[in-house]
Design an enzyme around this catalytic site. Sequence first.
Site, PDB file in Angstrom:
ATOM      1  N   GLY A 118      25.024  16.988 -15.615  1.00 43.90           N
ATOM      2  CA  GLY A 118      25.421  17.833 -16.731  1.00 43.90           C
ATOM      3  C   GLY A 118      26.849  17.596 -17.148  1.00 43.90           C
TER       4      GLY A 118
ATOM      5  N   TYR B 250      19.013  33.461 -13.740  1.00 37.88           N
ATOM      6  CA  TYR B 250      20.261  32.732 -13.544  1.00 37.88           C
ATOM      7  C   TYR B 250      20.958  33.191 -12.261  1.00 37.88           C
ATOM      8  CZ  TYR B 250      24.981  30.973 -14.419  1.00 37.88           C
ATOM      9  OH  TYR B 250      26.198  30.339 -14.297  1.00 37.88           O
TER      10      TYR B 250
END
Length: 251
Positions: free
Chosen positions: A12, A157
């Site tokens: 990422g 999350y």
Amino acid sequence: MNFQNKTVLITGASGGIGKATAVAFARSGAKVAIHYHQQQIKAEQLRNSLAGTGHITVGADIADAKAVEEMVSLAIAQLGQIDILVNNAGIYKEHPLDTTDYQDWQNIWQETVNINLIGAVNVSYCIARHMMDNNRGRIINITSRGAFRGEPTATAYGASKAALNCFSQSLAQHLAPYNIAVTAVAPGFVETDMTRSLLESPQGEAICQQSPFNRVAHPEEVANTILFLASEEAEFLSGGIVDVNGASYLR
């Protein structure tokens, strides 16, 4: 910190914390493998802008186990070895239980866990097997303060990051005999492209006030912490989870 002759894979890495970390490692002499999923152009622009030479880009859907294996193999083949892994790829999606229908709830939970947890677990497996052969390495997982304080409207999350903390500590114990140190970094809010619109909204002032510094973190501040944890001097921090949240949440 000097990372001459070291190689780093950052997942990422096309923006935000990952990008800042790639810039910092390259300035410190490392060769960087920039992982991306859909942002190939941004990843290539970043590679071309980094200090030094020999940097590469590698694409993969981090939620696809086979794609992860192929991505890691390609990075090792092109760089010769991977000394440091930074698991930074992740997503954040709001899904308040009281306003989210059941199918969306299922989909968001599955996607979040597949990327934030299983993806990092699979990259770690592939890289750790390589590091074990070399009898050295560093793995740094990017988690979140949300793993400790909770995420009431993004439960997947918070849970995925809490699980990644536990995975980091378990792996630290298992890999220490191979001279591989594993740590986690748990940021609070960070000023990135992903958070900019929220920080510029009416909520932005309240978010900044969560920290007594009255601001959120800069990506470079998280990157500098990652570099320290990747250094030779930080080996005995293995198993640690480092908060980078400006005292906005204390535990």
